[in-house]
Write an enzyme that holds these catalytic residues in place. Structure first.
Site, PDB file in Angstrom:
ATOM      1  N   SER A  30       0.846  -1.189   0.000  1.00 53.80           N
ATOM      2  CA  SER A  30       0.000   0.000   0.000  1.00 53.80           C
ATOM      3  C   SER A  30       0.884   1.241   0.000  1.00 53.80           C
ATOM      4  CB  SER A  30      -1.010   0.019   1.145  1.00 53.80           C
ATOM      5  OG  SER A  30      -2.015   0.990   0.859  1.00 53.80           O
ATOM      6  N   HIS A  35       4.463  13.352   7.760  1.00 54.03           N
ATOM      7  CA  HIS A  35       4.335  14.806   7.674  1.00 54.03           C
ATOM      8  C   HIS A  35       4.872  15.366   8.984  1.00 54.03           C
ATOM      9  CE1 HIS A  35       1.582  13.859   4.396  1.00 54.03           C
ATOM     10  NE2 HIS A  35       1.004  13.019   5.245  1.00 54.03           N
ATOM     11  N   CYS A  50      -2.315  -3.556   2.982  1.00 55.74           N
ATOM     12  CA  CYS A  50      -3.450  -4.289   2.412  1.00 55.74           C
ATOM     13  C   CYS A  50      -3.762  -5.565   3.186  1.00 55.74           C
ATOM     14  CB  CYS A  50      -3.181  -4.630   0.952  1.00 55.74           C
ATOM     15  SG  CYS A  50      -3.070  -3.171  -0.081  1.00 55.74           S
TER      16      CYS A  50
END
Length: 82
Positions: A30, A35, A50
């Site tokens: 995936s 951030h 996944c």
């Protein structure tokens, strides 16, 4: 641990001061994103898989690699909407 495989090169964007960094890695399983918000002493790490995997000790990993003093982990099961 999670045994994730990065596909291609991770992408990074460095924001001008006092901004942080955003990174994104496409995974065979995936994707992973981070951030950072240095002006708030905050980082958000998103790991999407996944398939179900054993949960690593994210608190200890982030303390060791990022020097975190506090960590909140929120785990959401795929397909669960509530």
């Amino acid at each position: 641990m999670l045994d994730l495989k990065v596909v291609g090169q991770p992408q990074w964007h460095v924001f001008p001061e006092p901004g942080g960094i955003t990174g994104l890695a496409l995974l065979a399983e995936s994707h992973l994103g981070i951030h950072t918000f240095p002006e708030h002493g905050f980082a958000a790490l998103n790991v999407y898989c996944c398939r179900e995997r054993p949960r690593p000790d994210f608190e200890a990993l982030l303390a060791r690699h990022l020097g975190t003093t506090a960590c909140v982990v929120r785990e959401l099961k795929r397909g669960v909407t509530a």
